[in-house]
Write an enzyme that holds these catalytic residues in place. Sequence first.
Site, PDB file in Angstrom:
ATOM      1  N   HIS A  33       2.774  -3.329  17.109  1.00  0.00           N
ATOM      2  CA  HIS A  33       3.773  -2.406  16.547  1.00  0.00           C
ATOM      3  C   HIS A  33       5.203  -2.920  16.734  1.00  0.00           C
ATOM      4  CE1 HIS A  33       1.101   1.412  16.183  1.00  0.00           C
ATOM      5  NE2 HIS A  33       0.555   0.345  15.673  1.00  0.00           N
ATOM      6  N   GLY A  48       3.553  13.511 -19.639  1.00  0.00           N
ATOM      7  CA  GLY A  48       3.707  14.959 -19.834  1.00  0.00           C
ATOM      8  C   GLY A  48       2.732  15.748 -18.976  1.00  0.00           C
ATOM      9  N   LEU A  67      -1.000  -5.023 -15.975  1.00  0.00           N
ATOM     10  CA  LEU A  67      -0.667  -4.106 -14.870  1.00  0.00           C
ATOM     11  C   LEU A  67      -0.767  -4.757 -13.491  1.00  0.00           C
ATOM     12  CD1 LEU A  67      -2.399  -0.747 -15.942  1.00  0.00           C
ATOM     13  CD2 LEU A  67      -0.090  -1.520 -16.459  1.00  0.00           C
ATOM     14  N   GLU A  93       7.821  -1.626  18.052  1.00  0.00           N
ATOM     15  CA  GLU A  93       8.382  -1.437  19.385  1.00  0.00           C
ATOM     16  C   GLU A  93       7.889  -2.537  20.328  1.00  0.00           C
ATOM     17  OE1 GLU A  93       6.903   0.755  17.467  1.00  0.00           O
ATOM     18  OE2 GLU A  93       7.473   2.811  17.884  1.00  0.00           O
TER      19      GLU A  93
END
Length: 369
Positions: A55, A304, A209, A57
């Site tokens: 992590h 929509g 895509l 930290e």
Amino acid sequence: MELSDFDLKMTRRALDLAVLGVGLVSPNPLVGCVIVSESGEISGEGTYIYNKVIHAEAVALSQAGARARGGTAYVSLEPHSHQGKTQPCTEALINAGIKRVVCPIEDPNPLVSGKGFVQLRANGIEVVVGILAVEAEKQNEKFICWHRKKRPFVHLKLAMSLDGRISLNNSVSTALSNEHALKRVHDLRHEHDAILIGGNTAFVDNPSLTDRSGKPRRRPLVRVVLDNRLRIPVDSPLVTTANEVPTLIFTNSGDSEKIAHLGEKKVEVVEIENGGRNLESVLAELAVRQIQSVLVEGGTQVAGAFCDAKLVDKITFMVAPLVIGGRDAPLAIGGVGASTMDEAFRLRDLELTKYGDDIEVTAYATGRI
Ligand SMILES: NC(=O)c1ccc[n+]([C@@H]2O[C@H](COP(=O)([O-])OP(=O)(O)OC[C@H]3O[C@@H](n4cnc5c(N)ncnc54)[C@H](OP(=O)(O)O)[C@@H]3O)[C@@H](O)[C@H]2O)c1
């Protein structure tokens, strides 16, 4: 306790470090950390990256070593206090002798929210919460939405002309954005776990895509098509590359022959009641796959439908200096729409950015993420 300009600067630095994890942390949050020694010097910095397990930290504390004792930790998100794959970050901060923790926001995960701060305070650490909270929430908007709304964050993005048309007509694929705006679109794709379009767009545009930002990502961008009639051409790039890039099609067509054929090509066909028309179920199915965010790239009807269902968290319109006009060129947002001003989809926190002559307009749906 008053917050100083230095606190502000270091918290900003922690937020900047967190950004280095974009594309590399989902389904976990972006986290950055700065350790400042008692004498006021930066002695450690860390960014959370999922695959490295360690992590932010812990990275910053290991850099700081003994200089962490008596110092301040600036962390962009509440340090976790539970034993997961790693030692709890709260424990690491306590053991390192940190005296003060400055952090913008609580972890939105209800299982851990607030518990990290409680544990730090119980161990005599001063904890200051709330500095740059708006920026920190925005940075982790996908992770926060996922925990609060129990569904992926939905970002609707459309390229359009000044008169709100997204194409010349329904049968022609139309590139409206300039190269700078297109680069920005690939950066947007990079931020998301999935990209979604309607069946007509798959049929008309034949898109691939993919995330062509060139930036590293931990998991491939999942492609999603809402195609009830299963009209997707079998030679579409979405189908022919499905063995390399995950591709999901939501349908209720019942066309078992085509479903089998698509299956052979490694397209995953998800059959649900009402197919892609049931947006809540579509999002629930994506959530099961740990997809925290979806970039909806149209077309008119699908945009929509998401707006009508109030399932849009953020909108980006990339507006090109063009007027297309005519009766048949599709407008950006179809669906039922609003018949009173109260029903209109009101947005907040509008931001404008220019990419060459194209203008990006980005805003949020009113209400909490
Ligand atoms: N400029 C841009 O950013 C942009 C982006 C995308 C597309 N476009 C353009 O938009 C045009 C296509 O837009 P479009 O409105 O015709 O089609 P669309 O929104 O791409 O697809 C609509 C179709 O998707 C299926 N569908 C499944 N679930 C749905 C749901 N929940 N809501 C609505 N439809 C759902 C329906 O087909 P079934 O009958 O199978 O149910 C419907 O006919 C093309 O011209 C394309 O080039 C422009």
